[in-house]
Design an enzyme around this catalytic site. Structure first.
Site, short mmCIF file in Angstrom:
data_model
loop_
_atom_site.label_atom_id
_atom_site.label_comp_id
_atom_site.label_asym_id
_atom_site.label_seq_id
_atom_site.Cartn_x
_atom_site.Cartn_y
_atom_site.Cartn_z
N GLY B 189 67.11 -29.77 -112.18
CA GLY B 189 65.66 -29.85 -112.23
C GLY B 189 65.05 -28.61 -112.88
N GLU B 444 71.41 -33.17 -102.46
CA GLU B 444 71.78 -32.34 -101.30
C GLU B 444 72.93 -33.00 -100.53
OE1 GLU B 444 69.77 -29.62 -100.84
OE2 GLU B 444 67.84 -30.21 -101.71
C1 LIG Z 1 66.68 -36.53 -108.84
C2 LIG Z 1 67.87 -35.62 -108.81
C3 LIG Z 1 67.70 -34.25 -108.89
C4 LIG Z 1 68.79 -33.38 -108.93
N1 LIG Z 1 68.59 -32.02 -109.06
C5 LIG Z 1 69.66 -31.19 -109.22
C6 LIG Z 1 69.50 -29.78 -109.48
O1 LIG Z 1 68.38 -29.28 -109.56
N2 LIG Z 1 70.59 -29.00 -109.68
C7 LIG Z 1 71.85 -29.53 -109.60
O2 LIG Z 1 72.80 -28.79 -109.80
N3 LIG Z 1 72.05 -30.85 -109.33
C8 LIG Z 1 71.00 -31.70 -109.15
N4 LIG Z 1 71.19 -33.05 -108.91
C9 LIG Z 1 72.56 -33.58 -108.82
C10 LIG Z 1 72.96 -34.01 -107.41
O3 LIG Z 1 73.18 -32.90 -106.62
C11 LIG Z 1 74.20 -34.93 -107.50
O4 LIG Z 1 73.84 -36.08 -108.20
C12 LIG Z 1 74.68 -35.29 -106.11
O5 LIG Z 1 75.32 -34.20 -105.55
C13 LIG Z 1 75.64 -36.48 -106.11
O6 LIG Z 1 76.76 -36.22 -106.87
P1 LIG Z 1 77.28 -37.20 -108.01
O7 LIG Z 1 76.12 -37.60 -108.82
O8 LIG Z 1 78.40 -36.55 -108.65
O9 LIG Z 1 77.79 -38.49 -107.23
P2 LIG Z 1 79.29 -39.02 -107.21
O10 LIG Z 1 80.11 -38.13 -106.38
O11 LIG Z 1 79.74 -39.31 -108.58
O12 LIG Z 1 79.08 -40.39 -106.42
C14 LIG Z 1 79.45 -41.68 -106.93
C15 LIG Z 1 79.94 -42.54 -105.76
O13 LIG Z 1 81.20 -42.05 -105.30
C16 LIG Z 1 81.19 -41.86 -103.90
N5 LIG Z 1 82.09 -40.72 -103.58
C17 LIG Z 1 82.22 -39.56 -104.26
N6 LIG Z 1 83.14 -38.78 -103.66
C18 LIG Z 1 83.59 -39.45 -102.56
C19 LIG Z 1 84.55 -39.16 -101.53
N7 LIG Z 1 85.22 -38.02 -101.50
N8 LIG Z 1 84.72 -40.08 -100.57
C20 LIG Z 1 84.03 -41.24 -100.58
N9 LIG Z 1 83.15 -41.56 -101.53
C21 LIG Z 1 82.92 -40.67 -102.52
C22 LIG Z 1 79.74 -41.60 -103.55
O14 LIG Z 1 79.47 -41.98 -102.23
C23 LIG Z 1 79.01 -42.49 -104.55
O15 LIG Z 1 78.91 -43.79 -104.06
C24 LIG Z 1 70.09 -33.92 -108.84
C25 LIG Z 1 70.27 -35.31 -108.73
C26 LIG Z 1 69.18 -36.17 -108.72
C27 LIG Z 1 69.40 -37.65 -108.59
#
Ligand SMILES: Cc1cc2nc3c(=O)[nH]c(=O)nc-3n(C[C@H](O)[C@H](O)[C@H](O)COP(=O)(O)OP(=O)(O)OC[C@H]3O[C@@H](n4cnc5c(N)ncnc54)[C@H](O)[C@@H]3O)c2cc1C
Ligand SMILES: Cc1cc2nc3c(=O)[nH]c(=O)nc-3n(C[C@H](O)[C@H](O)[C@H](O)COP(=O)(O)OP(=O)(O)OC[C@H]3O[C@@H](n4cnc5c(N)ncnc54)[C@H](O)[C@@H]3O)c2cc1C
Lengths: 696, 687
Positions: B189, B444
């Site tokens: 963000g 988070e």
């Molecule tokens: C609006 C918004 C603002 C954000 N702002 C910031 C920011 O300012 N700075 C920053 O650094 N990040 C930011 N983010 C990123 C955010 O922190 C990540 O998107 C979040 O941590 C989820 O990670 P991912 O996208 O890799 O999900 P993934 O881990 O790819 O999830 C995909 C799927 O896999 C599942 N999964 C993943 N690992 C496991 C496991 N071990 N066991 C079971 N299931 C699992 C999840 O439940 C989910 O269904 C932002 C995201 C959004 C949407």
């Protein structure tokens, strides 16, 4: 934005590439994708799609790449340009209505001609007489008249009898006066009305000699055919931005004592005799119920495809997305786990995958029943047996197939559209952070689909109609009436057996599984009947029970249709594919069963032990067994990438490349440099910010 | 433009008279409750102070913003954020005041990360010198920053991020480099267009010694990096940075992407409060105690829950007011054909969707409060390194974050759908609310992932309790032991949940312990794989979180000094929340022997009875959350009930689409009436 530098262009995603991962997934399964697609859509349907897609993709106006960025007005303007172009193409290529529907499906946005084509023409055709066809239908077919269907008002939607717009018959000059007495009488939500239509079918309370005859349809011209300005004493406009559907101009409409001629009232079923000023009764309302049943069956069938888009995107992405090493993995195993391997991801996606097929087959089954019934009806109509009304309230239930079909379609519409809505959001969330990007393609699609849960009968309200019908059927059965349709059959069976109980082998036998659903629906029907007839509970106190009852009944119908579909086709599907389809059937049924466990248990359809086994063993095993086929199963839904418009759901797995391309190269925001410091009034350094304030 | 619509009124009874009647029939002490709910950090007083300032300024007028394109929404967000900062300077607002102004403005501000993660990270992880250098620049909004952790390829698995920061002993610099496309920062963000600095999380690679070529990876660490020129605001050489495009919500926020090409930063860039690299010896040192972050994480999660309750309150306020006013059909059981139509909130299928959510907003309140109190109460101990009770809360907080944000997110859609067609209007006030808040289940800590942390903790405590060696390490283990020796062996009578509120609390506790124990057997005794248990693990986290919510709700009401009408209503809401939750998970309670089957069968009736008790007070109960109309921005949820007038006004008078007359005939190339053609070409140029 400056050119993308070479070092960026050279970058690749790390680890195994998306395309490799998907190829590997596809190699795990021997399902014949083409064969399954053909089974779902027929060869002809698939060829049609391909033919039309080729035409659309060549037209720049259908380019989707800026859809996710534009504001409301640009989106509407583009949608209108697209709608026009599509009609031109229809002329040029001699497309049928079916062809055009496929084109709309591929374009995937509601268009400004939507209600003209979907409701106005059909209402004129079905409810107009020959003279009206000449006067209204012909110019509408030529798009000189562009119309809409104006029923809902600001104050009333579900309760159509409560509409406030009036149409008063004036015997002196044989006209009707259309009038909006209150603000709440304003028509509202009317698709294609806000900016596009020059005519409307207006539902208004017909008043003759001071007496109200209930809502009736009137054809009213609302805009000038040349200038497109509203006619005098008509107030019309667009209702503003919405959750989705922003390419459609849903409108409002008010009348200030507007006179229309006698011919305006659509007269196929009821009319005012201009000589006697008498109201002539409707001939056969059953046809109207027929159309409603048809519309709802279509919604059921579409729900499968709607959901399948989300499931396709999420499944493909979950196979490309890798996160964490397996906790129990041996030391030497390198690399991260595809998230589709996590059971908390599987339990969200795979039952939904099973649901897409379940809904598709159920919708198909309903349409077939409907067609068969229409045929029967027209035969019996010829033989003079057309006295019977068709609404569940007017009929002797249990003796009328249409009533059964009608009630079933209400319950299924509610279940299917709710399932699709919730399923899409589940798919979006299962994609983690990237699911929140518009480029996932799920969010915008979901937003446009959402109103389906509300229109054609609000999903909660509709369930009361189902309950009313089931209670009536139960009463006939209690009185000893012979079963005449499926509903009365399962109710009679339950009644005979309820004291012996049931010992359904839900884990061993598929037909028993279906029976367990029938049993639970029957049990809930008699429970509800007891509350209503014996304990004399207020209708309103039972609404929640009715909702559950309707859901249970609809789930039974879905399970039954899925089961029967798989009993039938032996030659069309290979035995491997058929075996997987059976597993999907069991996954749908058992997962539903365990989510509604307490009803199954209370009704004694199953034991606690069986539920526990279903949850911990059967469902978990099915997830494992279906997992390797997931990719090919979603492939069978045969969505072209152009239709999905999704980075995450690309067929070739190039998820990250596509995300980056859209963000860096298609994103207009990256063309401006901003000034971030509070004390500077400049916002966009190369853009005029004063214009913004005028837009607020 | 005057027209005949000006004279029209809604059919009677109109909204204002309906709401007046609703309010007069209730004895809920609205102001007392409001004080009770909204006193922390003078929330209510601040709201009263800031609201007039913000709502007076036309820049914060929200009614037309849903028509804007994405670039316009960002531009507007930027204008507003700047203005809020100027207003803060002008009025001398403190941080909490500024947060309030942000909350009321309701934009996800392009400076959101600047005022939260960016400054907090420097404050918490910078050493004294770094803090001295950076904090004034940050507070003056000269160094505008963001927090760049997530990448295109990794979010949940932070250890898996790919951006490298290699220590170069020769030049005493770190070299930031993105080796792959998936190493691109993503989602961060305030970074896409706004920030000129970033906290960048990268894998720290340090040579074994000054001479060695062999690199050792010390895992992800934070670096402060300037990313754009302070004058021209153009990205620095070797950096590619931009906005990631449109999202489900968050339109005014410029979540960004960023790539580095062997980009050099000085030694002072690494935030060095805990871990550091010695510039002379290249020796890496790391903190002894890694638990230091417990405190702030728990605080962040408490804040998330306090926010979630306001989100729910807002959704429920709109839904309760509108469904009270909305009338549809007369009572089926009434024989009077001219009976007036019922308010749709009188239908039990509408109640069951909305009223339990009203109760849930209160439930979240008490847990948010409890977490804040505990955090503040134990701060001194934490400074001394004694984490005690806070460690438990920290472990529980993952599950709570997951459950509470899930409840709040789903509540918006449930309420919106309960409002029928009009809920779909942007002017319902539910659309932006939904779209913005739906990020919370993912950010988070993804909700389906982080529950594993709570589950893992519970399993450990249960295993320790079964082993039963020495003194229990914390209260959860103590309770597990007690449960094992008593309830587990069915030595205690089944709680009577329909008779005693206290026993409701106990039933939730017993069900949670039972679930944990069952999972423990699967994992530790039957040695089932972690992955095959994920679904069950999620359930034990939910069970524990629900138990905490129920207990805090009960304790909060018990210990309050509220007047008796207020307590009466809160107790009803407590029961509604608890029994509704119990009903949804009935089988678990039965299995745990925590509730009798007879009582479980009775629950649906009891819930309906409780809803009937809440119904006449629903409007006053939502009033007590004091959500201002300016924030609701809803034609349906307005305090005065002028629903239809406002819907019409926004459609008719505040709708820019109605300023254009279109040409609808498809054979005519004009799109806009009278343009003389060429519209399509203009549109095509934009595609
Ligand atoms: C609006 C918004 C603002 C954000 N702002 C910031 C920011 O300012 N700075 C920053 O650094 N990040 C930011 N983010 C990123 C955010 O922190 C990540 O998107 C979040 O941590 C989820 O990670 P991912 O996208 O890799 O999900 P993934 O881990 O790819 O999830 C995909 C799927 O896999 C599942 N999964 C993943 N690992 C496991 C496991 N071990 N066991 C079971 N299931 C699992 C999840 O439940 C989910 O269904 C932002 C995201 C959004 C949407
Ligand atoms: C995008 C969109 C497009 C539309 N297009 C058109 C169109 O082209 N033409 C047209 O005429 N209309 C159109 N509509 C209107 C649509 O048909 C109505 O919104 C729909 O029928 C629901 O009615 P309502 O809005 O009055 O809901 P309401 O009836 O006000 O529903 C509010 C709540 O009350 C509950 N409720 C109502 N009555 C009862 C009851 N008796 N028992 C229990 N609960 C009850 C409902 O379940 C719901 O929760 C459109 C709507 C949308 C959203």
């Amino acid at each position: 934005m400056s050119e993308i530098p070479g070092w960026v262009k050279a970058l690749k995603p790390s680890g195994p590439q998306g395309s490799e991962l998907l190829e590997h997934e596809r190699n795990k399964s021997n399902i014949d994708v083409d064969q399954l697609s053909t089974f779902l859509f027929t060869r002809e349907g698939m060829e049609r799609k391909k033919r039309i897609l080729d035409i659309l993709q060549k037209e720049k106006v259908f380019d989707k790449s800026q859809n996710y960025f534009a504001g409301r007005i640009d989106r509407f303007e583009t949608a209108l340009a697209r709608a026009k172009r599509l009609s031109q193409l229809q002329d040029a290529h001699n497309w049928t209505q079916d062809d055009k529907m496929v084109a709309n499906d591929l374009i995937s946005e509601p268009g400004p001609y939507g209600l003209h084509e979907g409701m106005y023409l059909i209402t004129l055709r079905d409810q107009g007489n020959a003279e009206q066809h000449e006067k209204f239908l012909k110019p509408a077919q030529a798009y000189r008249h562009i119309g809409c269907y104006a029923q809902t008002e600001l104050g009333h939607g579900s309760n159509v009898r409560g509409l406030e717009t009036t149409a008063t018959w004036n015997p002196e000059d044989q006209t009707f006066t259309i009038h909006s007495p209150h603000l709440t009488a304003s028509k509202w939500w009317i698709g294609s009305l806000g900016r596009t239509a020059n005519h409307a079918v207006v539902m208004a309370q017909l008043i003759i000699g001071g007496k109200s005859m209930g809502p009736h349809p009137f054809v009213v011209q609302i805009r000038d055919l040349k200038t497109h300005q509203p006619l005098p004493n008509i107030y019309v406009g667009d209702i503003g931005p919405k959750f989705g559907y922003n390419t459609m101009d849903n409108g409002f409409l008010l009348f200030n004592h507007v006179k229309v001629p006698h011919i305006s009232m659509l007269a196929r079923f009821s009319s005012v005799d201009p000589k006697t000023n008498r109201y002539v009764r409707p001939a056969s309302p059953s046809l109207v119920y027929g159309t409603l049943t048809w519309v709802r069956s279509t919604i059921v069938m579409q729900a499968g495809g709607v959901l399948a888009r989300g499931v396709t995107i999420a499944t493909r992405y979950a196979a490309v997305r890798r996160q964490f090493q397996d906790r129990d993995a041996p030391e030497w195993e390198q690399g991260e786990n595809q998230v589709i391997n996590y059971t908390t991801v599987q339990i969200r996606l795979l039952p939904l995958l099973a649901t897409t097929f379940a809904l598709h087959f159920t919708g198909k089954g309903m349409m077939a029943l409907y067609a068969a019934n229409q045929k029967k009806m027209s035969q019996s109509a010829n033989s003079g047996d057309s006295k019977r009304g068709a609404g569940p309230e007017e009929t002797h239930s249990g003796s009328d197939l249409l009533a059964d079909l009608h009630a079933t379609s209400c319950g299924l519409k509610s279940l299917a559209s709710s399932t699709a809505v919730e399923g899409l959001e589940m798919c979006r969330r299962a994609c983690g952070g990237h699911g929140y990007s518009s480029f996932s393609g799920i969010g915008p699609w979901y937003a446009d689909y959402l109103p389906t849960a509300t229109w054609e009968g609000d999903n909660y309200m509709l369930t009361q109609q189902v309950a009313r019908y089931l209670l009536k059927s139960a009463r006939t059965v209690l009185k000893g009436g012979e079963p005449t349709n499926d509903t009365t059959s399962i109710l009679s069976y339950f009644l005979k057996r309820q004291d012996q109980g049931a010992a359904f082998d839900i884990l061993g036998s598929d037909s028993d599984l279906v029976s367990a659903f029938a049993w639970r629906a029957s049990f809930l029907t008699f429970e509800a009947l007891r509350h209503r007839d014996e304990q004399k509970k207020a209708w309103n106190d039972l609404l929640v029970d009715f909702y559950r009852l309707s859901r249970a009944h609809a789930q039974y119908i879905v399970v039954k249709n899925f089961y029967e579909t798989l009993q039938a086709p032996t030659s069309e599907l290979s035995s491997e594919t058929l075996a997987i389809m059976h597993k999907l059937f069991r996954l749908y049924a058992l997962h539903t069963l365990e989510s509604e466990a307490s009803e199954f248990y209370t009704s004694a359809a199953v034991t606690v032990r069986q539920i526990q086994l279903a949850r911990t063993n059967a469902v978990m095993n099915l997830l494992t067994e279906i997992r390797p086929h997931a990719l090919r199963l979603v492939d069978a839904w045969d969505f072209p990438d152009w239709q999905l418009d999704s980075s995450l759901g690309r067929k070739d797995g190039k998820v990250y490349e596509d995300m980056f391309h859209r963000a860096a190269e298609l994103n207009p925001l990256n063309r401006v440099t901003i000034n971030p410091y509070p004390d500077s009034p400049i916002l966009f350094q190369n853009n005029d910010s004063a214009s913004l304030k005028s837009k607020l | 433009m005057p027209d005949f619509a000006d004279k029209l009124k809604p059919a009677s009874p109109d909204g204002p008279s309906i709401l007046a009647k609703e309010r007069s029939q209730s004895d809920v002490p609205v102001d007392e409750l409001a004080q009770h709910l909204l006193s922390r950090s003078d929330f209510l007083k601040r709201q009263e102070k800031i609201l007039p300032v913000v709502s007076k300024d036309p820049l914060f007028n929200k009614t037309k913003q849903m028509n804007l394109s994405r670039p316009e929404r960002y531009q507007l967000g930027l204008a507003r954020a700047k203005k809020l900062r100027l207003l803060a300077d002008q009025h001398g607002w403190d941080t909490k005041d500024q947060e309030m102004s942000q909350y009321l403005c309701d934009d996800v501000s392009p400076f959101m990360v600047h005022v939260s993660m960016w400054i907090n990270t420097v404050r918490e992880q910078g050493d004294d010198e770094q803090r001295r250098y950076w904090l004034p620049k940050i507070e003056a909004w000269e160094a505008i920053g963001c927090y760049a952790q997530t990448e295109l390829g990794h979010g949940s698995n932070v250890r898996g991020i790919e951006l490298q920061s290699r220590w170069d002993p020769k030049t005493k610099e770190f070299v930031l480099h993105s080796p792959t496309l998936t190493a691109s920062k993503w989602w961060n963000g305030s970074m896409g267009r706004t920030g000129n600095h970033a906290i960048v999380i990268a894998q720290l690679l340090v040579p074994k010694s000054n001479e060695s070529k062999e690199l050792v990876n010390h895992g992800p660490h934070p670096f402060i990096v300037q990313i754009r020129d302070l004058k021209t605001h153009e990205p620095l050489d070797g950096i590619i940075v931009g906005d990631i495009g449109p999202k489900y919500g968050y339109a005014p926020m410029d979540n960004g992407y960023m790539l580095f090409d062997n980009f050099r930063i000085p030694h002072s860039a690494m935030l060095a409060r805990y871990s550091k690299v010695d510039p002379n010896t290249s020796k890496y040192s790391k903190p002894a105690n890694t638990a230091v972050v417990y405190g702030s994480l728990t605080f962040v999660r408490a804040t998330i829950i306090m926010h979630a309750r306001l989100i729910m309150a807002r959704a429920v306020t709109n839904a309760v007011r509108y469904t009270s006013i909305r009338r549809q059909f007369s009572d089926r059981d009434s024989s009077d054909r001219s009976a007036p139509e019922l308010s749709v909130l009188d239908y039990t299928t509408v109640q069951i969707r909305i009223l339990p959510l009203l109760a849930t907003a209160f439930a979240l309140h008490y847990t948010g409060e409890a977490m804040h109190n505990l955090y503040e109460g134990t701060r001194a101990e934490i400074e001394k390194g004694d984490f005690g009770r806070l460690a438990v809360l920290h472990a529980q907080s993952s599950g709570l974050k997951s459950l509470c944000t899930e409840l709040a997110a789903n509540s918006i859609e449930t309420c919106r759908r309960a409002m029928g067609g009009h809920g779909f209007m942007a002017s319902s006030g539910m659309v932006q609310l939904n779209n913005d808040y739906l990020s919370k289940p993912t950010v988070e800590g993804d909700n389906h992932m982080i529950t594993q942390q709570t589950a893992s903790y519970l399993l450990k405590r249960m295993a320790a309790a079964v082993a039963g060696k020495g003194k229990p390490v914390d209260e959860v283990e103590r309770d597990c032991r007690e449960w094992l020796s008593k309830e587990h062996n069915r030595k205690m009578p089944t709680p009577k949940v329909l008779e005693s509120d206290e026993e409701i609390v106990d039933a939730f506790r017993r069900r949670s312990r039972d679930q944990t124990y069952r999972a423990y057997v699967e994992r530790d005794i039957k040695k089932r794989s972690w992955n095959s248990l994920l679904i069950q693990l999620r359930k034990i986290s939910i069970a524990e979180s629900q138990s905490i919510l129920v207990k805090n709700f009960y304790d909060g009401v018990q210990s309050s000094t509220l007047s008796s009408p207020a307590r009466k209503h809160l107790s009803t809401l407590f029961r509604l929340f608890a029994l509704y939750t119990m009903d949804a998970e009935a089988r678990d309670f039965a299995k745990a022997g925590a509730v009798s089957n007879d009582d479980l069968d009775e629950l649906p009736f009891k819930i309906q009875e409780l809803m009937a008790q809440v119904r006449p007070h629903a409007v006053s109960l939502v009033d007590s959350w004091k959500i201002p109309d300016f924030l609701l921005d809803s034609a349906l949820g307005r305090y005065d009930g002028r629903v239809y007038e406002d819907l019409f006004n926004r459609a008719h008078r505040l709708n820019p689409l109605n300023e254009i007359t279109f040409n609808p005939y498809y054979k005519n190339e004009e799109i806009i009436m009278g343009s003389g053609g060429g519209d399509v070409e203009k549109l095509l140029a934009k595609l």
